[in-house]
Motif scaffolding. Sequence first.
Motif, short mmCIF file in Angstrom:
data_model
loop_
_atom_site.label_atom_id
_atom_site.label_comp_id
_atom_site.label_asym_id
_atom_site.label_seq_id
_atom_site.Cartn_x
_atom_site.Cartn_y
_atom_site.Cartn_z
N GLY A 53 2.05 5.92 -30.79
CA GLY A 53 3.23 6.25 -31.58
C GLY A 53 4.32 5.21 -31.55
N ALA A 54 4.09 4.07 -30.92
CA ALA A 54 5.11 3.03 -30.81
C ALA A 54 5.47 2.47 -32.19
N VAL A 55 6.74 2.17 -32.35
CA VAL A 55 7.22 1.57 -33.60
C VAL A 55 7.60 0.12 -33.32
N HIS A 56 6.93 -0.80 -34.01
CA HIS A 56 7.18 -2.22 -33.83
C HIS A 56 8.20 -2.68 -34.89
N ALA A 57 9.47 -2.55 -34.55
CA ALA A 57 10.53 -2.81 -35.51
C ALA A 57 10.70 -4.29 -35.83
N LEU A 58 10.49 -5.14 -34.82
CA LEU A 58 10.49 -6.60 -35.01
C LEU A 58 9.23 -7.16 -34.38
N GLN A 59 8.59 -8.10 -35.10
CA GLN A 59 7.34 -8.66 -34.61
C GLN A 59 7.37 -10.19 -34.71
N GLY A 60 7.83 -10.81 -33.64
CA GLY A 60 7.80 -12.26 -33.58
C GLY A 60 8.74 -12.95 -34.55
N VAL A 61 9.97 -12.49 -34.61
CA VAL A 61 10.94 -13.06 -35.55
C VAL A 61 11.66 -14.25 -34.92
N SER A 62 11.63 -15.38 -35.62
CA SER A 62 12.37 -16.57 -35.23
C SER A 62 13.28 -16.98 -36.39
#
Length: 252
Positions: A23-32
């Motif tokens: 159920g995890a929510v990945h709100a940001l994924q490797g943002v640079s």
Amino acid sequence: MLENSPFVARLGDATKTYGRGPGAVHALQGVSVDFTAHTFTAIMGPSGSGKSTLLQVAAGLEPPSSGVVELAGRDLSGLSETALTELRREHVGFVFQSFNLMPTLTVAQNVELPLRLAGRRAGRGRVQEIVERVGLGGRIRHRPFELSGGERQRVAIARALICKPAVTFADEPTGALDTHVAAEVLALLRESVREGGQTVVMVTHDPVAAASAQRVLFLADGRLVDELVAPTAELVAETLTDLAERVRACPV
């Protein structure tokens, strides 16, 4: 002081995850991303794309789950909550859709509030100067309930700029305003960059508002997927349409 950095804020491979397991929510994924001094950046994307999370992480309001976040030349990792609060008071301004004004305070008192919270006093005439700059010189003793929505947002902008922050983060600042008033608010933000030397990072869903910025970043599913420099409203709208089609074609 930005400690000789040309960037007022930057994220390096930043992630933000809420919850655990399936159920995890990945709100940001490797943002640079870098936010250079004296620039105006808009952030756009579909609902749930991570726009507001990016803003909160960049502003030091939320810690990243991993990666690096720098604000005003400081690496935020390891800073105590007290140190983070002091850093935000010194270097960061905030403007929100809901204005967040104190209802019992006058325009002048609302504008001066960040300085008082930081134990500082505005220089002689500074409050009057900045209130006049946002076009409310004649309403400086009024309280929020006596002001229109556009006037309240002008007070919020004046409050954000009173400390001469390194960066102002604006979350849907024109979302509750009509078209004419929204244009006036955006003009104030542009002026703060062009003439006041400020840096503005703004989340918006409106292509017209985004076209006021010097560049637009587009997020989808917590990732930066596109960027426009010197945008027009038409090009922003077209990019959003293309992005929505790509998201529908490749659902998570």
